[in-house]
Scaffold this motif. Structure first.
Motif, PDB file in Angstrom:
ATOM      1  N   ALA A 128      -6.239  -3.097  -9.125  1.00  0.00           N
ATOM      2  CA  ALA A 128      -5.358  -2.048  -9.644  1.00  0.00           C
ATOM      3  C   ALA A 128      -4.337  -1.568  -8.624  1.00  0.00           C
ATOM      4  CB  ALA A 128      -6.191  -0.869 -10.148  1.00  0.00           C
ATOM      5  N   THR A 129      -4.624  -1.686  -7.343  1.00  0.00           N
ATOM      6  CA  THR A 129      -3.743  -1.124  -6.312  1.00  0.00           C
ATOM      7  C   THR A 129      -3.127  -2.187  -5.392  1.00  0.00           C
ATOM      8  OG1 THR A 129      -5.618  -0.769  -4.808  1.00  0.00           O
ATOM      9  CG2 THR A 129      -5.007   1.067  -6.278  1.00  0.00           C
ATOM     10  N   ALA A 130      -3.393  -3.462  -5.638  1.00  0.00           N
ATOM     11  CA  ALA A 130      -2.950  -4.508  -4.708  1.00  0.00           C
ATOM     12  C   ALA A 130      -1.430  -4.562  -4.563  1.00  0.00           C
ATOM     13  CB  ALA A 130      -3.497  -5.864  -5.140  1.00  0.00           C
ATOM     14  N   ASP A 131      -0.705  -4.481  -5.669  1.00  0.00           N
ATOM     15  CA  ASP A 131       0.756  -4.536  -5.572  1.00  0.00           C
ATOM     16  C   ASP A 131       1.289  -3.358  -4.758  1.00  0.00           C
ATOM     17  OD1 ASP A 131       0.926  -6.902  -7.011  1.00  0.00           O
ATOM     18  OD2 ASP A 131       1.250  -5.888  -8.933  1.00  0.00           O
ATOM     19  N   GLN A 132       0.732  -2.184  -4.993  1.00  0.00           N
ATOM     20  CA  GLN A 132       1.139  -1.001  -4.239  1.00  0.00           C
ATOM     21  C   GLN A 132       0.797  -1.182  -2.760  1.00  0.00           C
ATOM     22  OE1 GLN A 132      -0.835   2.596  -5.493  1.00  0.00           O
ATOM     23  NE2 GLN A 132       0.358   3.888  -4.136  1.00  0.00           N
ATOM     24  N   GLY A 133      -0.386  -1.726  -2.464  1.00  0.00           N
ATOM     25  CA  GLY A 133      -0.786  -1.968  -1.083  1.00  0.00           C
ATOM     26  C   GLY A 133       0.135  -2.946  -0.375  1.00  0.00           C
ATOM     27  N   ARG A 134       0.554  -3.994  -1.097  1.00  0.00           N
ATOM     28  CA  ARG A 134       1.493  -4.948  -0.495  1.00  0.00           C
ATOM     29  C   ARG A 134       2.853  -4.279  -0.260  1.00  0.00           C
ATOM     30  NH1 ARG A 134      -1.790  -8.515  -2.875  1.00  0.00           N
ATOM     31  NH2 ARG A 134      -1.062  -8.322  -5.013  1.00  0.00           N
ATOM     32  N   ALA A 135       3.314  -3.465  -1.217  1.00  0.00           N
ATOM     33  CA  ALA A 135       4.602  -2.785  -1.070  1.00  0.00           C
ATOM     34  C   ALA A 135       4.595  -1.832   0.124  1.00  0.00           C
ATOM     35  CB  ALA A 135       4.945  -2.026  -2.352  1.00  0.00           C
ATOM     36  N   MET A 136       3.425  -1.249   0.409  1.00  0.00           N
ATOM     37  CA  MET A 136       3.310  -0.321   1.530  1.00  0.00           C
ATOM     38  C   MET A 136       3.042  -1.032   2.857  1.00  0.00           C
ATOM     39  SD  MET A 136       1.004   2.547  -0.426  1.00  0.00           S
ATOM     40  CE  MET A 136       0.709   3.524   1.049  1.00  0.00           C
ATOM     41  N   GLY A 137       2.851  -2.346   2.815  1.00  0.00           N
ATOM     42  CA  GLY A 137       2.564  -3.103   4.027  1.00  0.00           C
ATOM     43  C   GLY A 137       1.115  -3.030   4.463  1.00  0.00           C
TER      44      GLY A 137
END
Length: 192
Positions: free
Chosen positions: A154-163
């Motif tokens: 659920a949060t992987a894309d957000q985690g990648r966007a945040m580095g």
């Protein structure tokens, strides 16, 4: 599985690894390219107070010192981190920790259950990092790994966007849950 035990169950294998760690292993590389064991422990010690504060609905900013400046030379770092993990588990055992909103080291309000899921994922992924660096394994039960997989998905894309996460590593859909979690965070479960 009770949500109030999730953080404790995620922390337990990491805590066991800390008890086996010796000072000569601090320079061992981890699967996370930016961390050797010392830097990984620094990372956990640096962010731990903010994660504990999040459970208590307290906004605890990270220390003013740089993450790399946490002092691990005093010889008490395994005990300090183990105590911090115990405090983290205790804070997230409170059912209120999972309710409403909270902060995680900054001014942005986030759903508390989301932050709790991030804490569980952080402990599992960095527990795996430490185990790999020490040439051993760490084990979590399937119920906890399924929860962590769902939260990480659920949060992987957000985690990648945040580095926070690297590019996703493709992992077979029928691979073990831990391997799929690792792939989502940009780690190669095979260690390549």
């Amino acid at each position: 599985m009770s949500e109030t035990e999730r953080v404790a169950r995620a922390a337990e294998p990491l805590s066991k690894l800390l008890r086996t760690l010796t000072p000569d292993q601090l320079t061992a590389p981890t699967p996370c390219a930016e961390f050797d064991v010392r830097a990984l422990l620094n990372h956990l010690l640096f962010w731990g107070p903010s994660l504990i504060g999040a459970a208590r609905k307290e906004s605890v900013a990270p220390p003013a010192t740089a993450e790399s400046e946490v002092d691990l030379t005093a010889g008490d770092w395994p005990a300090a981190l183990d105590t911090q993990l115990a405090d983290l588990a205790t804070a997230w055992r409170d059912p209120e920790a999972w309710q409403g909103t909270t902060h995680m080291g900054g001014p942005t309000e986030l759903p508390a259950a989301l932050v709790g899921g991030m804490v569980v994922g952080e402990l599992i992924v960095h527990g795996w990092d430490l185990a790999r660096a020490l040439g051993t394994t760490a084990d979590w039960d399937d119920d906890l790994l399924l929860y962590a997989f769902d939260e990480t998905t659920a949060t992987a894309d957000q985690g990648r966007a945040m580095g926070i996460y690297g590019p996703e590593i493709p992992v077979a859909a029928d691979a073990p849950l831990l391997d799929r979690i690792l792939g989502l965070t940009g780690r190669d479960p095979a260690g390549r």
